[in-house]
Design a protein around this motif. Structure first.
Motif, short mmCIF file in Angstrom:
data_model
loop_
_atom_site.label_atom_id
_atom_site.label_comp_id
_atom_site.label_asym_id
_atom_site.label_seq_id
_atom_site.Cartn_x
_atom_site.Cartn_y
_atom_site.Cartn_z
N UNK A 1 0.82 -1.22 0.00
CA UNK A 1 0.00 0.00 0.00
C UNK A 1 0.85 1.27 0.00
N UNK A 2 1.94 1.23 -0.75
CA UNK A 2 2.89 2.35 -0.71
C UNK A 2 2.40 3.58 -1.43
N UNK A 3 1.28 3.50 -2.15
CA UNK A 3 0.74 4.64 -2.89
C UNK A 3 -0.29 5.42 -2.08
N UNK A 4 -0.72 4.89 -0.93
CA UNK A 4 -1.80 5.51 -0.16
C UNK A 4 -1.25 6.70 0.63
N UNK A 5 -1.94 7.83 0.54
CA UNK A 5 -1.54 9.03 1.26
C UNK A 5 -2.06 8.96 2.70
N UNK A 6 -1.13 9.09 3.65
CA UNK A 6 -1.44 9.00 5.07
C UNK A 6 -0.78 10.14 5.83
N UNK A 7 -1.26 10.47 7.02
CA UNK A 7 -0.56 11.47 7.85
C UNK A 7 0.83 10.95 8.24
N UNK A 8 1.82 11.84 8.22
CA UNK A 8 3.20 11.43 8.50
C UNK A 8 3.85 12.26 9.59
N UNK A 9 3.14 13.19 10.21
CA UNK A 9 3.70 13.97 11.31
C UNK A 9 4.96 14.73 10.89
N UNK A 10 5.97 14.70 11.75
CA UNK A 10 7.20 15.46 11.53
C UNK A 10 8.06 14.99 10.40
N UNK A 11 7.73 13.87 9.78
CA UNK A 11 8.46 13.44 8.59
C UNK A 11 8.31 14.46 7.46
N UNK A 12 7.27 15.28 7.55
CA UNK A 12 7.09 16.35 6.57
C UNK A 12 8.16 17.42 6.63
N UNK A 13 9.00 17.40 7.66
CA UNK A 13 10.10 18.36 7.76
C UNK A 13 11.15 18.11 6.67
N UNK A 14 11.24 16.89 6.15
CA UNK A 14 12.29 16.59 5.17
C UNK A 14 12.16 17.43 3.91
N UNK A 15 10.99 17.49 3.24
CA UNK A 15 10.91 18.39 2.09
C UNK A 15 11.12 19.86 2.46
N UNK A 16 10.75 20.24 3.68
CA UNK A 16 11.05 21.61 4.13
C UNK A 16 12.56 21.83 4.16
N UNK A 17 13.32 20.88 4.69
CA UNK A 17 14.77 21.01 4.73
C UNK A 17 15.37 21.06 3.33
N UNK A 18 14.78 20.31 2.40
CA UNK A 18 15.27 20.36 1.01
C UNK A 18 15.10 21.78 0.47
N UNK A 19 13.95 22.38 0.70
CA UNK A 19 13.72 23.74 0.20
C UNK A 19 14.62 24.75 0.91
N UNK A 20 14.84 24.57 2.21
CA UNK A 20 15.74 25.47 2.94
C UNK A 20 17.15 25.38 2.38
N UNK A 21 17.64 24.16 2.16
CA UNK A 21 18.99 23.99 1.60
C UNK A 21 19.10 24.61 0.22
N UNK A 22 18.06 24.46 -0.60
CA UNK A 22 18.07 25.07 -1.94
C UNK A 22 18.08 26.60 -1.83
N UNK A 23 17.34 27.14 -0.85
CA UNK A 23 17.31 28.59 -0.65
C UNK A 23 18.65 29.10 -0.15
N UNK A 24 19.33 28.35 0.69
CA UNK A 24 20.67 28.73 1.12
C UNK A 24 21.61 28.78 -0.09
N UNK A 25 21.50 27.78 -0.95
CA UNK A 25 22.43 27.71 -2.08
C UNK A 25 22.20 28.81 -3.11
#
Length: 308
Positions: free
Chosen positions: A71-95
């Motif tokens: 069931x890897x395609x099902x969208x579910x709540x993930x809590x603080x795991x959502x910080x990872x794409x935030x960190x990707x955007x922050x790193x891109x903004x730093x660069x």
């Protein structure tokens, strides 16, 4: 979000289990690794039969093929795991210069939140944006993550998810001590497939570009939460960037009421994998919670057998 793919009548984890066949014969170690996930499947099936929503994905980094899928395609709540794409955007903004990692931020300028992390316990009132990225990755600091989200903007993170090829993953909101009827119901949603692939991209230097991938992977390598899947690795929660036994490991966990999630990369002498496991369950008692936690640890043991 795009509609979920249509499924047949059977919706249990057991019915969704699929491992793609290969035309050529597998190496012995790969075949052994595939067999070793029986314990994980049994634990996850037990959770699913008890009413929990479970999604899992494990991908072999060398071949790029999934070795465990449910069931890897099902969208579910993930809590603080959502910080990872935030960190990707922050790193891109730093660069690209949109943000300065040395910029100093006063926590008094942001609404207080104490659901996770350490900044609200510290006497230090100010930190640099670069320091806040470390706090968000290493300690799951909710206040640090909220400040970073305010600086880059929710729309930028959503656009970044689109550019990363993650249409079914979304950062909905910052962290809150309490959620009212006018607030987003969850911090973030995601699928096991997209989260596993994001971690593959980080270690393969393809998340935005090599430098952004390396920066985010470095931040995540500092994560202190090794209590779920990572508990089977035997790594020091406070110092595991350079393991003397040859393990490469980065991860991020997510927690909430009835939500446990983890995604990461584990590589050893014999193989490497990216993985993601999401479990949403009725948190009715400590035993319900421990049963969910136990499934993560069983997966961790099976992953160690696969890579080491």
């Amino acid at each position: 979000m795009p509609p979920e793919p249509r499924r047949g009548a059977e919706e249990s984890l057991r019915s969704s289990r699929r491992v793609r066949p290969h035309d050529k014969r597998l190496p012995r170690r790969a075949a052994a690794g595939r067999r070793s996930f029986a314990s994980t499947l049994a634990a996850l099936d037990e959770l699913a039969e008890s009413g929990a929503k479970v999604a899992v994905r494990v991908t072999d980094l060398d071949r790029g093929d999934p070795v465990l899928v449910g069931d890897d395609f099902i969208t579910l709540p993930i809590g603080g795991l959502g910080v990872v794409p935030l960190l990707v955007e922050v790193a891109a903004a730093f660069e690209d210069g949109r943000l300065d990692p040395a910029e100093i931020v006063d926590r008094g300028t942001t609404a207080g939140v104490s659901v996770a992390g350490v900044w609200h316990h510290l006497s230090a009132q100010v930190f640099s944006l670069g320091d806040l990225a470390v706090l968000a990755a290493a300690t799951g600091d909710a206040l640090a993550a909220n400040v970073l989200l305010e600086r880059v903007g929710l729309e930028a993170v959503r656009n970044r998810l689109g550019a990363l090829g993650m249409p079914r993953t979304a950062l909905l909101d910052g962290f809150r001590d309490t959620r009212g009827p006018d607030d987003a119901p969850h911090v973030a949603l995601g699928t096991a497939a997209e989260l596993s692939e994001l971690f593959s991209a980080l270690v393969n230097s393809t998340a935005v570009n090599p430098s952004v991938s390396a920066q985010v992977a470095e931040w995540l390598s500092l994560n202190h939460d090794l209590s779920l899947v990572a508990s089977a690795t035997g790594l020091d929660p406070f110092s595991h960037e350079n393991d003397e036994h040859g393990l490469l490991f980065i991860n991020k966990t997510g927690r909430g009421a009835g939500i446990r999630s983890e995604a990461g990369v584990l590589a050893g002498p014999r193989a490497g994998v990216s993985y993601a496991l999401i479990v949403c369950f009725d948190d009715l008692s400590i035993m319900h919670r421990m049963r969910a936690h136990s499934a993560f640890r069983v997966l961790g043991t099976d992953l160690m057998e696969y890579v080491y």
